[in-house]
Design an enzyme around this catalytic site. Structure first.
Site, short mmCIF file in Angstrom:
data_model
loop_
_atom_site.label_atom_id
_atom_site.label_comp_id
_atom_site.label_asym_id
_atom_site.label_seq_id
_atom_site.Cartn_x
_atom_site.Cartn_y
_atom_site.Cartn_z
N LYS A 89 0.83 -1.21 0.00
CA LYS A 89 0.00 0.00 0.00
C LYS A 89 0.86 1.25 0.00
O LYS A 89 0.69 2.15 -0.84
CB LYS A 89 -0.93 0.02 1.23
CG LYS A 89 -1.87 1.21 1.27
CD LYS A 89 -2.48 1.42 2.64
CE LYS A 89 -1.49 2.16 3.52
NZ LYS A 89 -2.11 2.62 4.80
N ASP A 105 -6.28 1.00 1.09
CA ASP A 105 -6.37 1.34 2.50
C ASP A 105 -7.74 0.92 3.03
O ASP A 105 -8.52 0.26 2.34
CB ASP A 105 -6.10 2.83 2.72
CG ASP A 105 -7.23 3.71 2.20
OD1 ASP A 105 -8.12 3.20 1.49
OD2 ASP A 105 -7.22 4.92 2.50
#
Length: 379
Positions: free
Chosen positions: A247, A265
């Site tokens: 991420k 997220d």
């Protein structure tokens, strides 16, 4: 002669007058004549009796009372009444079928399109899912044309550190904290040689400050020792840095190097599952599944659109369904507040007329009416 006498007898009988002797004799003669006529007519009755049954039925229909005694009239009427009453009963099922069939047909009419609308995405074809997903992204692009990474940064190093710090807190809190951090440690070399206790004190507002201090000092050392103090522009290199996962790596690649990536997220995970783009829960599988629905060139902007929508309208606990611009495309519509006026009160940041998360947002955001966030400690 006999016909005229019968008529005369009938007239006298009906007038109630007395019969004379001559009239009596005349009547007797008439009776004898009629008797002989009856005998002559007898063979004709036998012949009529020998006629086919079909002829009798035809004669009975024409003159039902002439050939049958009065006692037989009642059963005939009852039989005909039974036939008449049974006729509509036999025909009754036909109209019932005609009434039921349209009901089944009309019930199936809305069921067919229900497979392709957002309210029942479990029946969507792959093509329909791709079209719906891309349409949602286009709609969000019109709602958030100024979407951008909501972390303040001036170079790749600041972005990678800020992204690591954003775990388990808001971008606003990170943006209010990093000015002091980068003011004291502007380069990887500076942060690599920092006193951990001093860094912890600066990072305390972000939460989990001890673990985050260890990560940012560790990744700074790795940058200095392995990459000459420069942030690498490859995924396989970024994920080797302490505290950096896929991420964080995609945030850096997409926003600091212009290389497409999907940022999975908590907001992204929540929304793509609500929209039934995927049923996966593992971030890597979500990234792969959603990425397959869009061209690679859309990945970075898609991430911004989805995350911005999750922060402003489609919240975790109380989504503002009544103020959502993509409500007709959302299978989860109705999970939140659907009343437009009540939903407006749930909006956040610029959608609610409030400041955003960045202290130094892009000019495009300010031009669109966005407001900069206040620094840490400001009233």
């Amino acid at each position: 002669m006999s016909a005229e006498r019968d008529s005369a007898v009938g007239e006298q009988g009906s007038d109630g007058g007395r019969k004379t002797a001559g009239a009596a004799r005349t009547a007797a003669a008439g009776t004898g004549a009629s008797a002989s006529a009856a005998k002559k007519a007898a063979p004709s009755k036998k012949a009529a009796a020998r006629k086919p049954a079909a002829a009798k039925k035809a004669a009975a229909e024409k003159t039902p009372g002439a050939t049958k005694p009065a006692a037989n009239k009642t059963p005939a009427k009852k039989a005909s009444a039974k036939k008449a009453s049974s006729a509509p009963l036999k025909k009754a099922p036909a109209p019932r079928k005609q009434v039921v069939a349209p009901k089944k047909a009309t019930a199936s009419v809305p069921a067919a399109p229900a497979k392709t609308v957002a309210a029942h995405p479990q029946g969507e074809s792959r093509t329909a899912l791709v079209r719906r997903a891309r349409r949602i992204n286009r709609e969000l692009a019109e709602v958030y044309p100024y979407a951008h990474p909501e972390l303040d940064f001036e170079n790749p190093f600041q972005l990678v550190v800020a992204t690591v710090l954003s775990a388990q807190t808001t971008d606003l809190r990170v943006n209010q904290t990093t000015p002091a951090l980068f003011g004291k440690y502007p380069t990887p070399e500076d942060l690599a040689a920092a006193n951990p206790e001093e860094v912890e004190e600066i990072l305390r507002p972000t939460g989990f400050f001890r673990a985050k201090t260890k990560s940012v000092i560790g990744l700074s050392k790795a940058l200095v020792e392995q990459f000459g103090g420069e942030v690498p522009g490859r995924l396989e290199d970024l994920v080797k840095l302490p505290g950096v996962g896929r991420k964080t790596a995609f945030v850096v690649l997409g926003n600091a190097f212009g290389r497409p990536g999907i940022t999975v997220d908590t907001h992204f995970q929540r929304l793509v599952r609500r929209w039934k783009w995927t049923d996966e829960t593992d971030p890597d599988k979500i990234e792969a599944g959603v990425g397959a629905l869009f061209p690679k060139s859309d990945w970075t902007d898609l991430s911004h659109h989805v995350i911005w929508h999750g922060r402003r309208i489609c919240h975790a606990r109380k989504p503002a369904c009544g103020a959502c611009p993509i409500a007709p495309l959302c299978p989860a519509y109705g999970e939140g507040e659907t009343d437009p006026e009540k939903a407006k009160k749930l909006l956040k940041y610029e959608k609610a007329g409030q400041p955003g998360q960045r202290l130094k947002p892009p000019q495009a955001y300010l031009d669109a009416g966005g407001r900069a966030a206040p620094p840490l400690g400001a009233g």
